[in-house]
Design an enzyme around this catalytic site. Sequence first.
Site, PDB file in Angstrom:
ATOM      1  N   GLY A 185      -9.313  -0.357   0.353  1.00 22.86           N
ATOM      2  CA  GLY A 185      -7.824   0.026   0.727  1.00 22.86           C
ATOM      3  C   GLY A 185      -7.110  -1.230   1.535  1.00 22.86           C
ATOM      4  O   GLY A 185      -7.455  -2.260   1.250  1.00 22.86           O
ATOM      5  N   SER A 186      -6.219  -0.515   2.204  1.00 28.47           N
ATOM      6  CA  SER A 186      -5.339  -1.668   3.079  1.00 28.47           C
ATOM      7  C   SER A 186      -6.172  -2.184   4.298  1.00 28.47           C
ATOM      8  O   SER A 186      -6.956  -1.535   4.655  1.00 28.47           O
ATOM      9  CB  SER A 186      -4.107  -0.826   3.451  1.00 28.47           C
ATOM     10  N   GLU A 207     -13.057  -4.301   1.355  1.00 23.95           N
ATOM     11  CA  GLU A 207     -12.209  -4.905  -0.038  1.00 23.95           C
ATOM     12  C   GLU A 207     -10.963  -4.529   0.238  1.00 23.95           C
ATOM     13  O   GLU A 207     -10.289  -3.399   0.043  1.00 23.95           O
ATOM     14  CB  GLU A 207     -12.672  -4.233  -1.325  1.00 23.95           C
ATOM     15  N   CYS A 241      -4.840  -4.742  -6.549  1.00 21.61           N
ATOM     16  CA  CYS A 241      -5.144  -5.691  -5.277  1.00 21.61           C
ATOM     17  C   CYS A 241      -4.988  -7.088  -5.590  1.00 21.61           C
ATOM     18  O   CYS A 241      -4.727  -7.920  -4.950  1.00 21.61           O
ATOM     19  CB  CYS A 241      -6.483  -5.291  -4.785  1.00 21.61           C
ATOM     20  N   GLU A 329       2.245  -7.187   1.354  1.00 20.65           N
ATOM     21  CA  GLU A 329       1.901  -7.228  -0.170  1.00 20.65           C
ATOM     22  C   GLU A 329       2.797  -6.453  -1.080  1.00 20.65           C
ATOM     23  O   GLU A 329       2.973  -4.914  -0.707  1.00 20.65           O
ATOM     24  CB  GLU A 329       0.405  -6.646   0.112  1.00 20.65           C
TER      25      GLU A 329
END
Length: 454
Positions: A185-186, A207, A241, A329
């Site tokens: 996730g973030s 991740e 991502c 992002e």
Amino acid sequence: MKELSEKQRVFFNSNQTKDLSFRIKQLQRLKTLLLSNQNRLNEAIYADFGKSPFETFTNEFGLVFLDIDEACSKLKQWAKRKRVRTNWINFPAKSYIIPEPLGVSLVIGAWNYPYQLSLAPSVAAIAAGNTVILKPSELPSNTSKLLAELINNSFDPGFFHVVEGGIDQTTALLAQRFDKIFFTGSTNVGRIVYQAAAKHLTPVTLELGGKSPAIFTENAKLSIGIKRLIWAKFLNAGQTCIAPDYVLLPLSMKDEFLQLAKKEIEQASYSIENGNYVRIINDKNVERLKSLIDQNKVYFGGEIMEEKRIIHPILMQDVTFDDAVMQEEIFGPILPIITYESLDEIISEIKKREKPLSCYIFTGDSAVKNKLLSELSFGGGAVNEAIMHISNSRLPFGGVGQSGVGSYHGEAGFRTFSHYKSILEKATWFETKLKYSPYSEKKLQWIRRFMGIS
Ligand code: NAD
């Protein structure tokens, strides 16, 4: 949550997961379950954000099936105890390393590839002999509901169980004691997970995300490079991502690049109706993406159908590092293009920022390629390609710095969910007096002589 994690601990302590054939059986059961429910799984993800069966297979289940097949065929080799050389200090003895499962694991998934990002870490956890509590993202609600129904009806809750929910449920889960937490996730939520894990000293894999650059250099083969770049960027409407976040391009190549990129987008025929495109996950993200677009810099595209949550691919030109689109992002179908005159200047710009999850280098010059590979730090990436490094399970996948901690896929996934227990097994037929007291100058001289220190 407490009851569930305790149930899993009891199951783990029963040693059933230590048996390799048990693990393989569970992985095959998962594959069969997914294959026999393909239609329902396809319908659920279509309802969530319009993903077609083609992309659902290639980007979600295909990767999970490859992971399952590889784990089933290589498990014996990965789980084998490994002999290492014994040093003279310990003579006569054997030395070896035993991989063992960590125990009860928590897997927290992200929404953008809701099947793959929930199931691939679970496959690694099961292969390594752990029990799994899986918390998929709540945003694709149909997908999360169906995963819970299928998995919870097919597996013992003490072994593999899905907990649905958002922040409250995840917070309650994170309060429990786990032996491993695997989070996708973030970066901001990653920090929350890391802090919760610290309370129990639980090892974590994070991740996370970041702004992944695609760097073109003077002699890059533009036509093939742009084809690969555009596909990678607009796959899943940019909600990937490892999507190339922005392009760095020599000023001299600008016009040709823009024309070719526009042509490539037109040829790709991005539309929900024909199954070549997906929706933005929710209204909040449509709003966020809209705020990143500077209309004065849009070279091509930009049609937004808010009520349907569709944003068509957008190329932005003359972008600078100060623009809004460069402050976070993007995670959507906006491709900013920044031109440069000196490669060293852009290397230093990238180094000023957080280490990205990926970096893509489009070049025909091997000296330039090696310079970029050696000077820039990033999770992983590709040369003259983008995002496909994720599909080779022999390449550990993960970030560095703010883009992540740890890695997985293939054997890296097995290692992530394992502890490597080091054993020295000493023979009983021989012993020296050297290490025992009473100490003496003579003993010390012998030890120093053995160590090569006069
Ligand atoms: P997110 O961090 O908002 O959510 C991820 C998970 O955390 C969800 O399951 C959610 O329910 C949970 N969560 C959210 N807020 C929480 C809180 N306050 N406390 C506890 N749990 C909470 O991320 P997202 O929007 O699902 O995904 C987008 C981000 O994930 C992007 O930054 C993207 O780059 C990154 N990502 C990384 C990878 C990778 O493999 N490295 C893959 C996909 C997405």
